[in-house]
Design an enzyme around this catalytic site. Structure first.
Site, short mmCIF file in Angstrom:
data_model
loop_
_atom_site.label_atom_id
_atom_site.label_comp_id
_atom_site.label_asym_id
_atom_site.label_seq_id
_atom_site.Cartn_x
_atom_site.Cartn_y
_atom_site.Cartn_z
N HIS A 114 0.81 -1.21 0.00
CA HIS A 114 0.00 0.00 0.00
C HIS A 114 0.85 1.27 0.00
O HIS A 114 0.38 2.32 -0.41
CB HIS A 114 -0.96 -0.01 1.19
CG HIS A 114 -2.13 -0.91 0.99
ND1 HIS A 114 -3.36 -0.67 1.56
CD2 HIS A 114 -2.27 -2.05 0.26
CE1 HIS A 114 -4.20 -1.62 1.20
NE2 HIS A 114 -3.55 -2.48 0.41
N HIS A 281 -1.69 -12.28 -2.16
CA HIS A 281 -2.73 -12.92 -1.36
C HIS A 281 -2.38 -14.36 -0.99
O HIS A 281 -3.25 -15.11 -0.56
CB HIS A 281 -4.07 -12.88 -2.11
CG HIS A 281 -4.63 -11.49 -2.23
ND1 HIS A 281 -5.80 -11.22 -2.91
CD2 HIS A 281 -4.18 -10.30 -1.77
CE1 HIS A 281 -6.04 -9.91 -2.85
NE2 HIS A 281 -5.06 -9.34 -2.16
#
Length: 749
Positions: A114, A281
């Site tokens: 992020h 993920h």
């Protein structure tokens, strides 16, 4: 696969958000501006040009001082000890914020991702290169919920190693270390990110609520969903997309459209995008334990929270009671073991739409057993996926890629390693800025240039080359224009562009309208011939690159222009640039560097809606110029008569080509009255107040220096009788700065 989209309302009806959630963003009320707050100048005059952006991040706010050299400090870092300490933090759960599966890998990967994922190609802003995640608004974005805890977990590392490691490097490296401790082999890692000490000036969007989308899409319908430039995310407060689907509608194919567009705006192709989602993920989980409202974000939290936000009132407020995004998805059930389980689970099940305990749309494996381990030893869970995870299977292009990786996991690992490295370093500029022993081989997305493999020219050679250039028949205007076209492509945001590489002679830059291709075609062959003649005859293995010669020629022209105005001045020149090849130049990647407006050349590409004077300040910002530097440069370039297309707008002098302060003297002359032209749009006419005769023409790029009170104050200095020498000196200093903006090799140590 079943779906039910009849109810897409957020689970918290009292929330101020526009949709449900993102991969890790809570459902919280948007911050509200304080009522009856004192009005600022921006509030009173919102259309006025704000030049304060040019003075952000100055040394006055830097506690390390202007003499601090990060490269020198980093050189003292014991990297192996540092790496061991970071991994120990990852693998040591803390009671105040317990780690899923006893390991913070997923949290740290998300933090690094992020930080880097805010990068956007259109203006080069965002990215992990400055440690911006520590400051508002990023530290309080819904998408960054509970990353405040990740940074606090790293504080003992920062405290121990101090200035030898920046927050920017530490935040980025933590995700790399998290992957490596799981058994994944990364492509490497480069340090060299220097911290900023206040938020970066950046337009994230015009929406006034978290998770809003209406302004950046401008009301477009689903058949023509086009994200406005320069934005890189679909939604205010999110890094990329809403993982429940566009505006919370759980449609994997519609989500794939948004994924492709937003990742593309971060310079990622389809394979890189799929690799990042699959790899990112593989470890960790999302958190949506209950349908509750969490506390305010860090910037809005009470002072006693000491910069921590999103306090959760459910249960213990952490561990299995954590509410971050409202989504409760566990991809593989581990934080410490790299595998291909993500794809095995994605393709090994059929998926049906369901809702998390917090009410967020997600998918659950249909008729599946509970095989996913609980992160804190509770009963096992059924496999779950985000809407955007299912996009990796349902989208035809992503599906073709990920199905191949299902059978060939080694290909996925290689693709992810390369994509992750690109993600972490995309905003760092050329490899000459990289520090440390783990730097990977150069890639084309780094805009590589060859190493210097010859002796550089000395002062005698420089003087001789200047003479040859000035005797070549090329004019001052041609030489200055070419040097400016080469160097002014630089962007201080992502450190791309600039004169090094001489890419002004390559596609796409040589065909950019703003660079006047027909003029370049006249100038470059002459300079190339001078280069070839010198290199063929120079002794001692000395050579000059075309990149160097273009800059040197422009500098020689500036010296001549100053001399023609009665000033003797030396324009500093530092050789050492090299010439890139077309094969080293990604045409598509470089296309986003094409200037839409360059007020220094009085150029604007047709169709631009933003006022030209604001675009001038934006160009100055990208060139890392201060307001005085911008003022001196524009005034000097005007009297040098180097406007795009030979335009005379703003050429306020009777001696064009001579470097004088005439631009400012004549701009501020009260005997001239300005009015918009009745014949030409966006042009102004300056008429003699007594006779009414037209003396000058100008654009807003010129008149802003008399209209804006801040810029007028600077212009008045340069118009003074005692500032003639100062103007020439300041112009030359600003010129040299632009020519050397991309010479990171000159300033590392």
């Amino acid at each position: 696969m079943s779906s039910d989209t009849s109810d897409t309302r957020p689970p918290h009806s009292d929330s101020g958000t526009q949709s449900n959630s993102e991969s890790e963003n809570p459902i919280i009320d948007s911050p509200e501006p304080k009522a009856h707050a004192p009005l600022t100048n921006k509030d009173w005059w919102p259309e006025q040009v704000d030049v304060s952006v040019l003075h952000k991040q100055n040394d006055k706010g830097n506690p390390l001082g202007e003499d601090f050299n990060y490269a020198e400090a980093f050189a003292q870092l014991d990297l192996e000890a540092f790496k061991r300490d970071v991994i120990e933090v990852i693998q040591t759960s803390q009671d105040w914020w317990p780690a899923d599966y006893g390991n913070y890998a997923g949290l740290f990967i998300r933090m690094s991702w992020h930080a880097a994922g805010t990068y956007r190609i259109f203006d080069g802003r965002g990215g992990a290169g400055q440690g911006s995640q520590r400051f508002a608004p990023l530290n309080s974005w819904p998408d960054n919920a509970n990353l405040d805890k990740a940074r606090r977990l790293l504080w003992p590392i920062k405290q121990k190693y101090g200035n030898k490691i920046s927050w920017a490097d530490l935040i980025a490296y933590a995700g790399n270390a998290a992957l490596e401790q799981s058994g994944f082999k990364t492509a490497g890692f480069a340090f060299g990110r220097e911290d900023i000490w206040e938020p970066e000036e950046m337009l994230w969007g015009q929406e006034d609520t978290w998770l809003g989308t209406d302004k950046r899409y401008g009301g477009t319908n689903e058949d023509k969903r086009e994200l406005a430039e320069p934005f890189g995310a679909t939604t205010m407060g999110l890094i990329y997309v809403n993982p429940e689907g566009p505006e919370g509608k759980p449609d994997p194919l519609a989500a794939a459209h948004d994924i492709r567009e937003t990742f593309g705006r971060m310079a990622m192709n389809d394979e890189e995008t799929a690799a990042l989602i699959v790899g990112g993920h593989t470890l960790g989980k999302t958190h949506g334990a209950a349908d509750v409202n969490v506390g305010p974000e860090p910037e809005g939290a009470p002072i006693e929270e000491q910069g921590l936000g999103w306090k959760c009132p459910f249960g213990t407020g952490n561990a299995n009671d954590t509410v971050t995004s409202g989504l409760e998805v566990i991809w593989t059930g581990t934080n410490s073991e790299w595998s291909n389980r993500y794809l095995e689970i994605l393709y090994g099940n059929e998926w049906e739409l369901t809702k998390s305990p917090a009410g967020a749309w997600q998918f659950e494996a249909k008729n599946a057993e509970a095989t996913i381990p609980d992160p804190f030893g509770g009963p096992p869970r059924k496999p779950t996926m985000l809407v955007t995870d299912v996009s990796m299977r349902e989208d035809p292009i992503y599906g073709q890629i990920t199905r191949r990786w299902l059978d060939h996991p080694e290909e996925m690992d290689e693709a992810f390693a390369k994509a992750w490295y690109k993600l972490m370093h995309r905003d760092m500029g050329p490899i000459s800025r990289y520090l440390g022993p783990w730097v990977a081989e150069p890639e084309i997305w780094q805009d590589p240039v060859p190493d210097v493999d010859h002796e550089l020219v000395d002062e005698s050679d420089i003087a001789s080359l200047k003479s040859k250039v000035l005797e070549s028949g090329l004019t001052v205007q041609q030489l200055v224009k070419t040097a400016w076209a080469s160097a002014s492509s630089f962007r201080g945001t992502d450190k791309r562009g600039g004169a090094n590489g001489a890419r002004v002679r390559l596609e796409p830059q040589r065909s950019w309208e703003g660079n006047e291709p027909a003029e370049l075609a006249k100038v470059l062959p002459t300079l190339e011939q001078i280069q070839q003649d010198f290199n063929a005859s120079a002794s001692g293995g000395k050579k000059i690159s075309l990149a160097d010669l273009i800059v040197l020629a422009g500098s020689a022209a500036v010296e001549k222009a100053a001399k023609d105005a009665g000033y003797e001045i030396d324009v500093h020149f530092a050789p050492g640039r090299t010439d890139a090849s077309q094969e080293q130049t990604d045409v598509e990647s470089f296309a986003v560097l094409e200037t839409k407006a360059d007020g220094f050349r009085n150029y604007i590409r047709p169709g631009q809606k933003t006022s030209v004077e604001k675009l001038l300040v934006e160009k100055a910002y990208l060139l890392d110029l201060t307001a005085p530097e911008m003022t001196a440069l524009l005034g000097g370039l005007r009297v040098l008569n180097v406007n795009h297309g030979g335009s005379k707008h703003g050429v306020f002098t009777n001696s064009p080509g001579a470097l004088s302060n005439d631009f400012f003297v004549n701009l501020l002359d009260m005997n001239t009255a300005w009015k918009p032209s009745e014949n030409t749009e966006n042009v102004f006419e300056g008429r003699d107040r007594a006779t009414g005769e037209i003396k000058w023409t100008a654009t807003a790029n010129d008149l802003v220096f008399g209209s804006n009170s801040v810029l007028r104050g600077i212009a008045e200095v340069y118009a003074q009788d005692d500032s003639k020498d100062k103007f020439v000196e300041d112009f030359v200093a600003a010129w040299v700065k632009v020519m050397n903006n991309d010479r990171f090799d000159l300033e590392k140590f």
